[in-house]
Structure formats: structure tokens, C-alpha cells
Motif scaffolding. Structure first.
Motif, PDB file in Angstrom:
ATOM      1  N   ASN A 172       0.615  -1.245  -0.076  1.00 25.93           N
ATOM      2  CA  ASN A 172      -0.010  -0.001  -0.018  1.00 25.93           C
ATOM      3  C   ASN A 172       0.833   1.104   0.063  1.00 25.93           C
ATOM      4  O   ASN A 172       0.318   2.258   0.200  1.00 25.93           O
ATOM      5  CB  ASN A 172      -1.326   0.137   1.205  1.00 25.93           C
ATOM      6  CG  ASN A 172      -0.272   0.192   2.517  1.00 25.93           C
ATOM      7  OD1 ASN A 172       0.635   0.553   2.584  1.00 25.93           O
ATOM      8  ND2 ASN A 172      -1.194   0.232   3.649  1.00 25.93           N
ATOM      9  N   GLU A 191       1.769   3.713  -1.897  1.00 29.81           N
ATOM     10  CA  GLU A 191       1.219   4.271  -3.090  1.00 29.81           C
ATOM     11  C   GLU A 191       2.080   5.089  -3.748  1.00 29.81           C
ATOM     12  O   GLU A 191       1.987   5.515  -5.264  1.00 29.81           O
ATOM     13  CB  GLU A 191      -0.143   4.889  -2.874  1.00 29.81           C
ATOM     14  CG  GLU A 191      -1.432   4.055  -2.376  1.00 29.81           C
ATOM     15  CD  GLU A 191      -2.525   4.676  -2.039  1.00 29.81           C
ATOM     16  OE1 GLU A 191      -2.603   5.887  -2.409  1.00 29.81           O
ATOM     17  OE2 GLU A 191      -3.526   4.157  -1.562  1.00 29.81           O
ATOM     18  N   LYS A 192       2.998   5.818  -3.123  1.00 28.87           N
ATOM     19  CA  LYS A 192       4.038   6.606  -3.847  1.00 28.87           C
ATOM     20  C   LYS A 192       5.244   5.998  -4.500  1.00 28.87           C
ATOM     21  O   LYS A 192       6.050   6.508  -4.927  1.00 28.87           O
ATOM     22  CB  LYS A 192       4.252   7.766  -2.680  1.00 28.87           C
ATOM     23  CG  LYS A 192       3.125   8.707  -2.276  1.00 28.87           C
ATOM     24  CD  LYS A 192       3.603   9.804  -1.590  1.00 28.87           C
ATOM     25  CE  LYS A 192       2.439  10.754  -1.181  1.00 28.87           C
ATOM     26  NZ  LYS A 192       1.552  10.299  -0.271  1.00 28.87           N
ATOM     27  N   ASN A 205       4.689   0.148  -7.241  1.00 31.88           N
ATOM     28  CA  ASN A 205       3.361  -0.089  -6.647  1.00 31.88           C
ATOM     29  C   ASN A 205       2.373   0.069  -8.050  1.00 31.88           C
ATOM     30  O   ASN A 205       2.225   1.256  -8.603  1.00 31.88           O
ATOM     31  CB  ASN A 205       2.683   0.767  -5.644  1.00 31.88           C
ATOM     32  CG  ASN A 205       1.583   0.413  -5.085  1.00 31.88           C
ATOM     33  OD1 ASN A 205       0.494   0.086  -6.117  1.00 31.88           O
ATOM     34  ND2 ASN A 205       1.352   0.592  -3.952  1.00 31.88           N
ATOM     35  N   PRO A 210       1.687   3.676   3.489  1.00 30.03           N
ATOM     36  CA  PRO A 210       0.418   4.573   2.731  1.00 30.03           C
ATOM     37  C   PRO A 210       1.178   5.946   2.294  1.00 30.03           C
ATOM     38  O   PRO A 210       0.909   6.209   1.329  1.00 30.03           O
ATOM     39  CB  PRO A 210      -0.699   4.458   3.360  1.00 30.03           C
ATOM     40  CG  PRO A 210      -0.291   4.373   4.676  1.00 30.03           C
ATOM     41  CD  PRO A 210       1.209   3.135   4.760  1.00 30.03           C
ATOM     42  N   ASP A 211       1.849   6.778   3.246  1.00 29.85           N
ATOM     43  CA  ASP A 211       2.333   7.761   3.140  1.00 29.85           C
ATOM     44  C   ASP A 211       3.729   7.995   2.844  1.00 29.85           C
ATOM     45  O   ASP A 211       4.420   8.902   3.134  1.00 29.85           O
ATOM     46  CB  ASP A 211       1.792   8.882   4.022  1.00 29.85           C
ATOM     47  CG  ASP A 211       0.333   9.002   4.227  1.00 29.85           C
ATOM     48  OD1 ASP A 211      -0.328   9.082   3.235  1.00 29.85           O
ATOM     49  OD2 ASP A 211      -0.232   8.627   5.263  1.00 29.85           O
ATOM     50  N   LYS A 241       7.711   7.481  -7.070  1.00 34.39           N
ATOM     51  CA  LYS A 241       7.267   7.604  -8.366  1.00 34.39           C
ATOM     52  C   LYS A 241       7.856   8.946  -9.102  1.00 34.39           C
ATOM     53  O   LYS A 241       8.218  10.001  -8.674  1.00 34.39           O
ATOM     54  CB  LYS A 241       5.796   7.706  -8.567  1.00 34.39           C
ATOM     55  CG  LYS A 241       5.218   6.393  -8.128  1.00 34.39           C
ATOM     56  CD  LYS A 241       3.560   6.422  -8.374  1.00 34.39           C
ATOM     57  CE  LYS A 241       3.012   5.112  -8.066  1.00 34.39           C
ATOM     58  NZ  LYS A 241       1.659   4.837  -8.443  1.00 34.39           N
ATOM     59  N   ASN A 276      -1.443  -0.534  -8.718  1.00 33.50           N
ATOM     60  CA  ASN A 276      -2.983  -1.056  -8.034  1.00 33.50           C
ATOM     61  C   ASN A 276      -2.808  -2.033  -6.880  1.00 33.50           C
ATOM     62  O   ASN A 276      -3.395  -3.010  -6.836  1.00 33.50           O
ATOM     63  CB  ASN A 276      -3.650  -1.827  -9.074  1.00 33.50           C
ATOM     64  CG  ASN A 276      -4.048  -0.810 -10.383  1.00 33.50           C
ATOM     65  OD1 ASN A 276      -4.334   0.249 -10.106  1.00 33.50           O
ATOM     66  ND2 ASN A 276      -3.907  -1.360 -11.732  1.00 33.50           N
ATOM     67  N   GLY A 277      -1.733  -1.421  -5.889  1.00 35.51           N
ATOM     68  CA  GLY A 277      -1.681  -2.223  -4.761  1.00 35.51           C
ATOM     69  C   GLY A 277      -0.658  -3.492  -4.745  1.00 35.51           C
ATOM     70  O   GLY A 277      -0.937  -4.278  -3.872  1.00 35.51           O
TER      71      GLY A 277
END
Length: 120
Positions: free
Chosen positions: A8, A10-11, A15, A104-105, A46, A17-18
Motif C-alpha cells: 500500500n 502508493e507513492k 506499486n 501508505p504515505d 514515483k 494497483n496495490g
């Protein structure tokens, strides 16, 4: 590892779609006693430059299979693990059937962790 890795963070450039699109993952935390003390060394923010530099580690076969499979996770990277105290670490390779990387962050490796970590 023959299991699946979901993520997760995301950055992270890996990654999609998870799921982790890297072919080889590197989990750190040699003296870890909890998942918070581990990290995903493969994490890379990213961006075009990082996408290009990580191209050689892309799991292209897994990504192609995933395109045609809505019912299962087809990406299964090899996971090198330095977490000596984890029950899934066998000869520095992860043997867990499913792995979850958390962050996540996350903007750096230090902000990620292997949630699958389980101490001996």
C-alpha cells in the motif's frame, strides 16, 4: 518465495494497483523484533527517472499475467529478507505465502515496513 506480495506504498514506483511490480524485493531490518523495525529497501518514489532506473527489476511476466487475471494475484517476486528474527526468513529469503508491505504515505524506505514480519 512462491507467494504473493501486496503493497500500500502508493507513492512507490513499483506499486501498481496495490501490487508490487518489482521482480526482486529487499526487506531490511536485521535486528528487528517487530514489523516497525523492518523496511522495504526496494521502495523508490514515483517519477520518470526512478521508473527508468528500476526498469531492469520489473516483473514483466507477472504484470502481463495480471492483466488477464481479475480473480487472482499473479505477481510473485523473489523477496530477499534481512530480518533475522522473522520466522519466514530462511537463508535470507522470505518463505511466507503472502506478504504485505505497509507505507501508505511513505516517501522513503524508512517509512515502509513488512507487516508480515513475525518474530521467532
Amino acid at each position: 518465495m512462491s507467494g504473493k506480495l501486496s503493497c500500500n506504498a502508493e507513492k512507490c514506483v513499483n506499486n501498481i494497483n496495490g501490487l508490487c511490480s518489482a521482480n526482486n524485493i529487499h526487506i531490511t531490518g536485521d535486528e528487528s523484533h517487530s514489523s516497525r523495525e523492518t523496511g522495504c529497501e526496494t521502495f523508490s518514489p514515483k517519477g520518470l527517472v526512478n521508473a527508468m532506473s528500476n526498469f531492469t527489476n520489473m516483473n514483466l511476466v507477472g504484470q502481463f499475467k495480471q492483466l488477464f487475471s481479475a480473480d487472482s494475484i499473479e505477481m510473485s517476486p523473489e523477496i530477499k529478507c534481512e530480518a533475522e528474527n522473522c520466522i519466514y526468513n530462511v537463508n535470507e529469503l522470505c518463505t511466507a505465502s503472502n506478504v504485505q508491505v505497509y507505507g501508505p504515505d511513505a516517501r522513503t524506505t524508512r517509512e515502509t515496513e513488512c507487516e508480515t514480519f513475525k518474530e521467532h
